[in-house]
Design an enzyme around this catalytic site. Structure first.
Site, PDB file in Angstrom:
ATOM      1  N   LYS A  46     -22.081  -8.203  -2.305  1.00 45.28           N
ATOM      2  CA  LYS A  46     -21.130  -8.133  -3.422  1.00 45.28           C
ATOM      3  C   LYS A  46     -21.750  -7.592  -4.714  1.00 45.28           C
ATOM      4  O   LYS A  46     -21.060  -6.997  -5.531  1.00 45.28           O
ATOM      5  CB  LYS A  46     -20.536  -9.521  -3.695  1.00 45.28           C
ATOM      6  CG  LYS A  46     -19.403  -9.899  -2.752  1.00 45.28           C
ATOM      7  CD  LYS A  46     -18.771 -11.213  -3.186  1.00 45.28           C
ATOM      8  CE  LYS A  46     -17.547 -11.518  -2.360  1.00 45.28           C
ATOM      9  NZ  LYS A  46     -16.877 -12.764  -2.784  1.00 45.28           N
ATOM     10  N   ASP A  82     -11.243 -11.353  -6.648  1.00 46.34           N
ATOM     11  CA  ASP A  82     -11.436 -12.815  -6.669  1.00 46.34           C
ATOM     12  C   ASP A  82     -10.986 -13.389  -8.020  1.00 46.34           C
ATOM     13  O   ASP A  82     -10.400 -14.474  -8.073  1.00 46.34           O
ATOM     14  CB  ASP A  82     -12.915 -13.175  -6.465  1.00 46.34           C
ATOM     15  CG  ASP A  82     -13.347 -13.053  -5.000  1.00 46.34           C
ATOM     16  OD1 ASP A  82     -12.480 -13.113  -4.116  1.00 46.34           O
ATOM     17  OD2 ASP A  82     -14.561 -12.896  -4.769  1.00 46.34           O
TER      18      ASP A  82
END
Ligand code: NAP
Length: 253
Positions: A46, A82
């Site tokens: 990520k 997110d």
């Protein structure tokens, strides 16, 4: 969940895991650039993936982590769904955050997205993490306040919103990120861990009469926002919820 959304929208295509060891990341991204409309990115890529992308959304830039890549005109654009996914989940559940005292446990990629989202949404955010240095860096980057071990009890008792963004409790119904017997006096308790559906933290908070929210709504919303980036279409959320719960209910640990 994504394939159920594709079928419900009448689109062909598939969503498959692409196992990618760190040394193959660059090569994998070239494949993605040539042959995909987009991908999700997960642990451990990520943060390291940022170096290979052509552009970043403001959220991804600020959070410093990408969970969704959109391929547009041969360019790889990094997003972080997110952060808005977490806020959408709170709003759907009617959990207030604006002007509230939030305590976030954790300082990994997910915690960074949660802290960024809460700060943008007008919450006053404090952060506690096992590794103090990681929490310190997060607080410096995102403008939150550090909670050291000695202050944890006071911070927990006095918060309005407690968020577990550590991986404690993941596939482990017996572990909690809080010390035995410690719970907020009157906060909403959110655990972004989605497997099991009811973590020990959520069970204890519910038993104490506190409002709770598990990780599935954030999972669905971050996926729905990614779907929209890839296809330009709003997915059917109920279809995504059903598909996600169908898998997770069958895999209770
Ligand atoms: P990560 O970058 O690996 O961070 C893990 C975090 O958990 C760190 O803060 C780490 O502390 C802490 N931790 C791990 N083991 C611990 C232990 N035994 N005691 C105390 N703290 C511990 O992972 P991530 O990407 O942030 O993900 C964290 C969790 O969020 C995962 O369970 C993931 O599945 C979940 N998640 C859910 C969603 C959703 O949509 N619901 C989205 C993203 C992530 P240290 O810094 O001290 O190592």
């Amino acid at each position: 969940m994504q394939e159920a959304a594709l079928r419900a929208a009448g689109l062909s295509g598939s969503y498959r895991p692409l196992e990618t060891p760190p040394e193959r990341l660059e090569e994998r991204l070239q494949e993605v650039r040539r042959g995909y409309v987009g991908v999700n990115v997960t642990i451990p890529h990520k943060e390291s993936v940022l170096a290979w992308l052509d552009a970043l959304s403001p959220e991804a830039q600020a959070v410093g982590a990408v969970n969704t890549i959109q391929v547009r005109d041969g360019k790889l654009i990094g997003h972080n769904t997110d952060a808005p996914g977490f806020i959408a989940a709170l709003e759907e559940a009617g959990i207030a955050y604006r002007g509230k005292r939030a305590l976030v446990l954790g300082a990994g990629g997910a915690a960074r997205a949660v802290v960024y989202a809460l700060r943008e949404g007008g919450a006053w955010v404090r952060v506690h993490n096992r590794s103090l240095e990681r929490a310190r860096a997060l607080c410096r980057d995102l403008g939150a306040q550090l909670v050291a071990e000695d202050d944890l009890e006071t911070a927990v008792l006095g918060c309005d919103l407690l968020v577990n963004a550590t991986s404690v409790g993941m596939k482990d119904p017996h572990s909690s990120p809080l010390p035995e017997g410690l719970l907020p006096r009157s906060a909403a308790v959110v655990d972004i861990v989605y497997n099991p559906l009811q973590t020990r933290l959520l069970r204890e908070a519910a038993r104490a009469g506190l409002p709770t929210l598990g990780g599935v709504p954030m999972l669905v919303w971050q996926g729905a926002l990614a779907f929209e980036l890839w296809t330009g279409l709003r997915p059917n959320l109920q279809v995504m919820y059903r598909a996600a719960l169908g898998v997770l209910e069958g895999s209770a640990d």
